[in-house]
Design a protein around this motif. Structure first.
Motif, mmCIF file in Angstrom:
data_model
loop_
_atom_site.group_PDB
_atom_site.id
_atom_site.type_symbol
_atom_site.label_atom_id
_atom_site.label_comp_id
_atom_site.label_asym_id
_atom_site.label_seq_id
_atom_site.Cartn_x
_atom_site.Cartn_y
_atom_site.Cartn_z
ATOM 1 N N HIS A 10 0.817 -1.226 0.000
ATOM 2 C CA HIS A 10 0.000 0.000 0.000
ATOM 3 C C HIS A 10 0.848 1.273 0.000
ATOM 4 C CE1 HIS A 10 -3.370 -2.606 0.645
ATOM 5 N NE2 HIS A 10 -2.763 -3.131 1.702
ATOM 6 N N THR A 12 2.072 4.806 -1.028
ATOM 7 C CA THR A 12 1.517 6.018 -1.638
ATOM 8 C C THR A 12 2.529 7.141 -1.509
ATOM 9 O OG1 THR A 12 -0.757 5.399 -1.144
ATOM 10 C CG2 THR A 12 -0.350 7.731 -1.546
ATOM 11 N N ASN A 22 0.010 5.394 -6.135
ATOM 12 C CA ASN A 22 -1.293 5.342 -5.499
ATOM 13 C C ASN A 22 -1.571 3.931 -4.986
ATOM 14 O OD1 ASN A 22 -3.892 5.774 -4.688
ATOM 15 N ND2 ASN A 22 -4.608 6.612 -6.645
ATOM 16 N N ASP A 23 -1.381 3.725 -3.685
ATOM 17 C CA ASP A 23 -1.746 2.467 -3.040
ATOM 18 C C ASP A 23 -1.182 1.253 -3.792
ATOM 19 O OD1 ASP A 23 -2.922 0.994 -1.043
ATOM 20 O OD2 ASP A 23 -4.793 0.718 -2.143
ATOM 21 N N PHE A 24 0.129 1.275 -4.000
ATOM 22 C CA PHE A 24 0.780 0.244 -4.807
ATOM 23 C C PHE A 24 1.320 -0.878 -3.919
ATOM 24 C CE2 PHE A 24 4.829 -1.141 -6.925
ATOM 25 C CZ PHE A 24 4.233 -1.874 -7.936
ATOM 26 N N LEU A 227 2.418 -0.169 -14.134
ATOM 27 C CA LEU A 227 1.971 1.048 -13.441
ATOM 28 C C LEU A 227 1.420 2.025 -14.470
ATOM 29 C CD1 LEU A 227 4.599 2.326 -10.818
ATOM 30 C CD2 LEU A 227 2.259 1.583 -10.383
ATOM 31 N N LYS A 231 -0.933 3.940 -10.479
ATOM 32 C CA LYS A 231 -1.765 2.808 -10.039
ATOM 33 C C LYS A 231 -1.347 1.533 -10.754
ATOM 34 C CE LYS A 231 -6.076 2.565 -8.459
ATOM 35 N NZ LYS A 231 -5.933 2.834 -7.028
ATOM 36 N N LYS A 232 -1.418 0.439 -10.005
ATOM 37 C CA LYS A 232 -1.132 -0.851 -10.626
ATOM 38 C C LYS A 232 -2.327 -1.231 -11.475
ATOM 39 C CE LYS A 232 -1.186 -4.489 -7.925
ATOM 40 N NZ LYS A 232 -0.669 -5.223 -6.764
#
Lengths: 262, 308
Positions: A10, A12, A22-24, A227, A231-232
């Motif tokens: 997670h 960020t 972002n929340d990766f 990515l 984001k993933k």
């Protein structure tokens, strides 16, 4: 299936209003060659720079060997066994190849300040060992003939090899390679592809790489993460990711790297 | 130790037989500047950090050794204590200022130099203010090093010992870490080098060397005066390593000879002293632009010309 060596949970990272990552979340298993791909500005290098502590993430954790890397000091990341190269090459430019490979072994040298200042036997022996290791890795990467050349006079392709060698001499468990073949001609990148597979095969080092050369990525990576704007959007084995990427490209419009090639 | 060392060592230790009085005094002074050059070169030449405040460590070393020997402390203890005084001050000052980079570090060390000078100047009871104070000649057991000829041997031993230590530091782990920091802090960090810690180490070692030099200076001249330890002195130190050659031990020696002998030779030229700062500034500019490796690299370049 081999064990998980490295994990991001997670993560960020924001730059002002821009959310770079972002929340990766991701994981790397021991002995893998893992690729991180995505268009320019997707946040790939930002992930590396969070691992290296050059950026401080806003949230998330980065785990290796039971430690949260984010709680360590920046230089301790290398001590955990992570070596890296840089997108724009960060070598010690006014020094020789040999000196660069000696500096890379910093974390392995155990002689204390007292022993080195008086150049005691223990320190002399260690220096000899360090020199031998620099030579060994240098020769392995085909740098044997230029060990005493200054970095500033070397062509780009060679510098990239030196940087890789410097990451390898620190005896890493994991190396982070930021666009290892960018700017190389096809022959050089072919050599590098071979070197990377050898790093994993012979030295048993896990590889985590960012690369735009899709041909190379598809050929040498075991798994990929994609990515897009931090984001993933996809993960899996290369063939699977390519299929997904085609679907995504169809919806989002074609984006350089994700576009089908060949 | 290889045998050919005997020859230059023999010549070195015979110097006071051939040079006497004023000449050996100038040679002693060169030796003291060599010690400063070694220390400052470690910080600036190897580690890439600029200091324009090293006169502060020099002054502190001078007063420390002066007071300790006056109080009856043996010279052999007082001299390292002079270095330690510089080192401790550098450590305390380094905690905040070493967070600054490049020119900002240089500017804050200018402040260090000015503050130290003004504080010492106003501590009249301690330093004698503008009147200065006298310092006893050093004693080692039954030996009294009263003449400049005898003092030469102290300087020579200190220079050789500190060169030896610095040579070892620069060719091993710490020395390479300093060079790495100078070249790229990011890459140094990625290689596992604790950048803040090694910057501090370079700062402290260089202050130790400069403090020892201050101690030697106090006993050589037997009289110290705060007004000598001003910003111009710090500029002289910096120009010494730039003129001699950064990141080079022979460079430190050449630079020391230059900044001591040239002003001494021009002592009787009217106005020479007044334009000293200007000349050093111009020379630094000249060397940085045309011969960044200093005099030392000039010699190796000349050798290259004759080889062809």
């Amino acid at each position: 299936m081999s064990e998980v060596l490295f994990q991001i949970n997670h993560l960020t990272k924001k730059f002002g209003g821009l959310i770079a990552i972002n929340d990766f979340s991701m994981e790397i298993r021991e002995g893998e060659i893992l690729g991180l791909i995505g268009p320019n500005g997707a946040g790939k290098t930002t992930v590396f720079n969070c691992i290296s502590h050059f950026y401080k993430p806003d949230a998330g954790e980065i785990l290796m060997g039971g430690n949260n890397l984010l709680q360590l000091k920046p230089h301790q990341v290398a001590e955990m066994g992570i070596g890296r190269t840089f997108q724009n090459i960060e070598l010690f430019g006014n020094l020789t190849v040999r000196e660069n490979l000696l500096i890379g072994q910093h974390r392995l040298i155990r002689s204390g300040f007292f022993s080195t200042t008086l150049f005691l036997k223990r320190c002399r022996e260690e220096e000899k060992r360090v020199l031998e290791r620099a030579e060994e890795i240098g020769v392995r990467l085909g740098l044997g003939g230029i060990m005493d050349s200054l970095i500033s006079g070397l062509p780009l392709g060679t510098r990239k090899l030196v940087e890789l060698a410097r990451a390898l001499v620190l005896e890493p468990k994991l190396v982070l390679l930021d666009e290892p073949v960018a700017g190389m001609n096809p022959m050089e990148s072919e050599t590098l592809a071979r070197v990377i597979t050898e790093i994993r095969g012979r030295l048993g080092i896990t590889v985590f790489l960012i690369e735009h050369d899709m041909g190379l990525v598809m050929r040498i990576c075991d798994r990929l993460y994609v990515l897009h704007y931090g984001k993933k959007i996809a993960e899996g084995i290369p063939a699977e990711v390519r299929r997904k990427a085609l679907v995504i490209a169809a919806y989002l419009g074609q984006e350089g790297d994700l576009a089908p090639q060949g | 130790m290889r045998i050919w060392w005997v020859v230059p060592m023999g010549i070195l230790f015979a110097l006071p037989l051939f040079f006497r009085g004023y000449y050996i005094y100038v040679i002693d002074l060169v030796g003291i500047y060599v010690v400063i050059g070694l220390g400052l070169n470690l910080l600036t030449g190897y580690c890439g950090q600029l200091s324009l405040g090293h006169a502060a460590f020099f002054a502190l070393g001078a007063f420390t050794s002066a007071y300790l020997t006056i109080g009856g402390v043996p010279f052999l203890v007082a001299l390292p204590a002079a270095g330690a005084a510089g080192a401790v001050m550098a450590y305390l000052v380094g905690i905040p200022v070493l967070r600054l980079r490049l020119i900002f570090l240089a500017i804050s060390t200018v402040g260090l130099g000015i503050i130290t000078h003004d504080v010492l100047y106003n501590l009249k009871g301690f330093t004698g203010g503008a009147d200065g104070m006298t310092v006893p000649k050093p004693k080692l057991g039954p030996l009294v090093f009263k003449s400049d000829e005898s003092f030469f041997y102290i300087v020579a031993v200190v220079v050789i010992f500190l060169s030896f230590l610095l040579g070892n530091i620069t060719r091993t782990k710490a020395g390479r870490a300093f060079l790495a920091i100078r070249e790229s802090e990011r890459a140094a960090t990625a290689a596992g080098i604790d950048v803040p810690r090694y910057k501090m180490l370079a700062f402290v070692i260089s202050a130790f060397y400069t403090g020892v030099a201050g101690g030697l200076y106090a006993h050589l001249t037997a009289y110290i005066n705060v007004t000598a330890f001003d910003i111009l002195l710090s500029v002289t130190f910096l120009s010494m390593i730039i003129i001699g050659g950064v990141a080079s031990i022979p460079g430190s020696i050449l630079g020391a000879i230059f900044v001591v002998v040239v002003p001494e030779a021009l002592r009787d030229v009217p106005g020479a002293k007044d334009i000293q700062a200007l000349v050093y500034g111009l020379l630094m500019g000249f060397f940085i632009i045309f011969l960044p490796g200093g005099l030392v690299s000039g010699f190796s370049r000349l050798k290259g010309i004759f080889k062809k």
